[in-house]
Design a protein around this motif. Structure first.
Motif, short mmCIF file in Angstrom:
data_model
loop_
_atom_site.label_atom_id
_atom_site.label_comp_id
_atom_site.label_asym_id
_atom_site.label_seq_id
_atom_site.Cartn_x
_atom_site.Cartn_y
_atom_site.Cartn_z
N MET A 214 -37.37 -74.76 -63.85
CA MET A 214 -36.08 -74.83 -63.19
C MET A 214 -36.08 -76.07 -62.30
N GLN A 215 -35.13 -76.92 -62.52
CA GLN A 215 -34.96 -78.14 -61.73
C GLN A 215 -33.94 -77.86 -60.63
N GLU B 19 -24.66 -74.15 -57.67
CA GLU B 19 -24.32 -73.99 -59.09
C GLU B 19 -25.61 -73.81 -59.87
N ALA B 20 -25.69 -72.76 -60.66
CA ALA B 20 -26.86 -72.49 -61.50
C ALA B 20 -26.46 -72.57 -62.96
N ARG B 21 -27.36 -73.10 -63.75
CA ARG B 21 -27.10 -73.23 -65.19
C ARG B 21 -28.10 -72.38 -65.97
N PRO B 22 -27.68 -71.16 -66.34
CA PRO B 22 -28.56 -70.32 -67.17
C PRO B 22 -28.69 -70.92 -68.57
N ALA B 23 -29.86 -70.84 -69.14
CA ALA B 23 -30.11 -71.40 -70.47
C ALA B 23 -29.19 -70.74 -71.49
N GLY B 24 -28.44 -71.56 -72.22
CA GLY B 24 -27.58 -71.09 -73.29
C GLY B 24 -26.31 -70.37 -72.84
N ARG C 1 -37.58 -65.51 -59.27
CA ARG C 1 -37.64 -64.53 -60.37
C ARG C 1 -36.75 -64.91 -61.56
N PHE C 2 -35.86 -65.86 -61.36
CA PHE C 2 -34.97 -66.31 -62.44
C PHE C 2 -35.40 -67.66 -63.03
N SER C 3 -36.53 -68.19 -62.60
CA SER C 3 -36.92 -69.56 -62.97
C SER C 3 -37.03 -69.76 -64.48
N ASN C 4 -37.42 -68.73 -65.23
CA ASN C 4 -37.51 -68.87 -66.69
C ASN C 4 -36.15 -68.84 -67.37
N GLN C 5 -35.14 -68.34 -66.67
CA GLN C 5 -33.82 -68.20 -67.27
C GLN C 5 -32.86 -69.31 -66.87
N LEU D 101 -26.85 -63.42 -60.13
CA LEU D 101 -27.72 -63.48 -61.31
C LEU D 101 -28.31 -62.12 -61.64
N ASP D 102 -28.62 -61.31 -60.62
CA ASP D 102 -29.06 -59.94 -60.87
C ASP D 102 -28.02 -59.20 -61.68
N SER D 103 -26.77 -59.33 -61.27
CA SER D 103 -25.68 -58.67 -61.95
C SER D 103 -25.50 -59.22 -63.36
N LYS D 104 -25.50 -60.53 -63.49
CA LYS D 104 -25.28 -61.19 -64.79
C LYS D 104 -26.37 -60.85 -65.79
N PHE D 105 -27.62 -61.02 -65.40
CA PHE D 105 -28.73 -60.77 -66.32
C PHE D 105 -28.96 -59.28 -66.52
#
Length: 117
Positions: free
Chosen positions: A1-2, A61-66, A31-35, A94-98
């Motif tokens: 995660m950048q 702003e966060a950019r989830p993969a895909g 905890r979301f670094s891989n996503q 992100l907890d809610s989204k994932f």
């Protein structure tokens, strides 16, 4: 995660501020670094020289993969409170989204439950 920190003209603190903000955001979102591929923080002073309550703002702003990017905004009296609050708001989002992506509504269905013996 950048993680990328952008500051507006009314925000002072230089490299030290960027490092503290990056460390705090990385810690809260670890905890979301891989996503996540990238997180951008935009720190601004809404009132400039005039000051005032809650005039520091952080848009994160966060950019989830895909997936499409998601953003949150938090206003506070200090820059530190602004980026910390935005990071915590993003973690909740992100907890809610994932969580919705990986969990079925209402738990297991009756088809997947073990038969009584």
């Amino acid at each position: 995660m950048q993680i990328q920190i952008n500051t507006g003209s009314g925000i002072h603190g230089g490299e030290g501020l960027s490092e503290r903000a990056e460390t705090e955001i990385a810690s809260v979102l670890a905890r979301f670094s891989n996503q996540l591929t990238r997180v951008e923080a935009h720190l601004t002073d809404q009132n400039g020289e005039k000051g005032g309550p809650e005039d520091k703002q952080c848009v994160l702003e966060a950019r989830p993969a895909g997936q499409h990017p998601v953003a949150v905004t938090h206003r506070a009296a200090t820059v530190e409170e602004a980026y910390r609050g935005a990071a915590e708001s993003m973690a909740h989002l992100l907890d809610s989204k994932f969580g919705r992506l990986h969990h079925a509504k209402g738990g297991e269905s009756i088809r997947h439950m073990a038969a009584p013996e």
